[in-house]
Design a protein around this motif. Sequence first.
Motif, mmCIF file in Angstrom:
data_model
loop_
_atom_site.group_PDB
_atom_site.id
_atom_site.type_symbol
_atom_site.label_atom_id
_atom_site.label_comp_id
_atom_site.label_asym_id
_atom_site.label_seq_id
_atom_site.Cartn_x
_atom_site.Cartn_y
_atom_site.Cartn_z
ATOM 1 N N GLN A 1 0.799 -1.194 0.000
ATOM 2 C CA GLN A 1 0.000 0.000 0.000
ATOM 3 C C GLN A 1 0.844 1.261 0.000
ATOM 4 N N ARG B 1 1.901 2.273 -3.257
ATOM 5 C CA ARG B 1 0.815 2.732 -4.101
ATOM 6 C C ARG B 1 0.404 4.166 -3.789
ATOM 7 N N THR B 2 0.266 4.468 -2.489
ATOM 8 C CA THR B 2 -0.246 5.788 -2.134
ATOM 9 C C THR B 2 0.760 6.880 -2.435
ATOM 10 N N ASP C 1 -0.122 8.255 -5.735
ATOM 11 C CA ASP C 1 -1.452 8.875 -5.718
ATOM 12 C C ASP C 1 -1.442 10.219 -5.012
ATOM 13 N N LEU D 1 -3.556 12.316 -7.417
ATOM 14 C CA LEU D 1 -4.861 12.750 -6.922
ATOM 15 C C LEU D 1 -4.734 13.931 -5.962
ATOM 16 N N HIS D 2 -3.665 14.688 -6.131
ATOM 17 C CA HIS D 2 -3.467 15.883 -5.315
ATOM 18 C C HIS D 2 -4.513 16.931 -5.690
ATOM 19 N N ALA D 3 -4.901 17.730 -4.692
ATOM 20 C CA ALA D 3 -5.992 18.672 -4.911
ATOM 21 C C ALA D 3 -5.740 19.625 -6.083
ATOM 22 N N PRO E 1 -5.589 17.746 -11.022
ATOM 23 C CA PRO E 1 -6.224 18.232 -12.254
ATOM 24 C C PRO E 1 -5.229 18.682 -13.308
ATOM 25 N N THR F 1 -11.985 8.728 -11.459
ATOM 26 C CA THR F 1 -12.267 9.214 -10.109
ATOM 27 C C THR F 1 -12.230 10.734 -10.075
ATOM 28 N N LEU F 2 -11.267 11.284 -10.807
ATOM 29 C CA LEU F 2 -11.089 12.727 -10.818
ATOM 30 C C LEU F 2 -12.263 13.461 -11.450
ATOM 31 N N GLU G 1 -12.338 0.780 -8.164
ATOM 32 C CA GLU G 1 -11.116 0.240 -7.599
ATOM 33 C C GLU G 1 -9.930 0.923 -8.267
ATOM 34 N N LEU G 2 -8.986 1.404 -7.475
ATOM 35 C CA LEU G 2 -7.795 2.015 -8.059
ATOM 36 C C LEU G 2 -6.674 0.994 -8.063
#
Lengths: 77, 641
Positions: free
Chosen positions: B210, B213-214, B217, B221-223, B227, B315-316, B449-450
């Motif tokens: 994990q 993986r994170t 991300d 998937l940063h704020a 994007p 997801t985004l 699921e990612l």
Amino acid sequence: MKKLSDCPNGFLGTIAEVVGDFDRVHRLMDFGFNVGVPFELLGQAPLGGPLLVHLNGVVIAIRKREAECILINPRLP
Amino acid sequence: MYFNQPSFALIGPPNTGKTSLFNQLTGSHSRTVNYPGSTVDYLVGESQPKFGIPIKIIDTPGIYTLRPGSLDEEVTINFLERKSSVLVLENIIICLDITQYERHLPLVLQILSYGWPAIVALTMSDLLPKECVPDYLRSELEKRLGVPVVEVDGRARVGVEKLFEKMKTLSNSSFQVELSVPLNREEALFQAKKIIKELAQLKHVNSELQKNRTRLDQWVLHAYLGPIIFFLIMGSFFTAVFWLASPVMELIDQLVGGLGFLIHQNVHPKWVAEILADGVLTSFGAVILFVPQIFILFFGLNLLEDSGYLARAATLVDRPLSIVGLSGKAFVPLLSGFACAVPAIMAARTLRSSRERWVTVFILPLLSCSARIPVYTLLLSFLFFGDSPWKPGVYLALIYIGSMVIGALAAGILNWLLSSSKKVQSSLNKRSQTNHPRRFSAENIFLMELPVYRWPQWKSVFNGSFRRSGIYIKKAGPVIFCLAMFIWLGTHFPRGKENMSETQAMQSSYLGQLGQHMEPVFKPLGVDWRVGVGLLSAFAAREVFVSALAVVFDVTLKDDEAAVRGPLLKAMKEAQFSNGERIFTRASIIGLIVYFMFALQCSSTSAIAGKEMNSWKFAVLQFFVLNILAYVSASAVVHFL
């Protein structure tokens, strides 16, 4: 009981109960949201998007609305 | 060729490496098969000769549960329950992702409890940390599950031979299977828990993985960075689709032109040559012209999917799409829609909610597909004739953004209509009930699921893109070909006299006559019957509009196709109504652009929509709504400008 949707980022807990309509509950269980499973709330996707939950070795993106169906217990340290 | 051959179906949850394994077992020799009654495809292939005896291998859509939630999941479950009439299962290989065995074990137990002769393949073992001994887990699982368990790595080709040996043994001992009722979920969960407890040694595996993986991300998937990365990746994706494909498309164009020239030189009499070269060959060209773009689109999609980014992208965009009632799941079909609506509509079958699927397929033709580019380019270069070259580019981008906005608005309105009207709602539910014995949810649930980030496997990405482009050719090809032929015949028959010019011949052809009869219809669009004939021809394929205009305005086509635009633009400048007014004004050009933005002119899109939605009513409704919308808004534009 506390809902998954109310947890702060980084929260560690276990799933206590999955409530809601039949379809939702079953879909959540299909994805591994079963009673007793430990999880970690990693954070939220950008633009106010889905919550990211680490569960049994995988990260799952879940909308707030579904997260409200999941009741949780804090994990003991 | 598959007769009397033992067969194995690969079954398991999504993202467990089924297709990787399939590719390893079959090489690249496979074909897609259509599941009757629905349009979900599955892959069938024969094992590579190097393994010895030939065995039929079937790849199935991934499932999370034995209760199907979408069309593709249902296919797999029907296999398992022997409800599929075409394909009779003999043996199964269950793929179990070793890094997620806790989560997937209940489903594996449920599948095993049907009683099929089975082998469990432990995949993704290369992701395990070094201190883990997969062989220990393998032997322990074998003991507890009571079926052969083999550790394989579809990527590194480790263990595939071993798996094949087990398959041979199992297929030799095959017998008529008596199916039993599978375990229910609670029992399966209970049994799985017991097994997991006994294998507690592996507990730490997950958390170790994990961390890895994170880490990525946090950026992806940063704020704010998320994007930005999204737009960068999507930007280069689109650039690739259009810019990489254009030289290949030009080459195809030239090849078709050259071949046609050869036919004209060598085939007599002249009318046979015309039918062969201008009719058959050009219609065929219309089919394959878009293959490069579609291939690159699929290549990019497969690449994003294989690396794990696609799930993050979905997801985004889930939140923005949810505003108009869609979800992140609709992202892939919508993205494909910018290349071609046909594969996009096919991609919509993974959507679980029947309403979301309905809305997505309905609005897909509104997104600017690549067939419209030649049309927009022509119209914009007329509008900005002699202006600096960046202007048409900017306006083309505006058209794209406009099509996104229109698509979003349409989705929002449709969703609002569908949810506010009880009658529609119940008919939607009823339809999904009658078509599918098990009702799919009308409710929109987004759970994604990612998967772990991995380096894409070039070979399987290539194979997958070839396969999917092949499906496009097979499905849309015949329709496009037939319509292109039909329109060509319509514009060339009855044949004019020898001394007639091409334009005069066109005028006296069936389609030309139809165009003249329909002149009042084209009036509000600010164009005459000649442009009308162009619009009618565009129903074969949108880009035909350009070549049809060239014919009706008597632009003599030399062998060099690329030179058409200059003379055509000149002819357009000079074109007049019978009363001497110019046809192509700013208003009528913008009107035409608006018309092309809304209109559903692509017959293959309608054909696919009808097939995929299993409802011709849907296709007819979509066709009329979008075309009437196009007509009305274009007329309004012309009227007010």
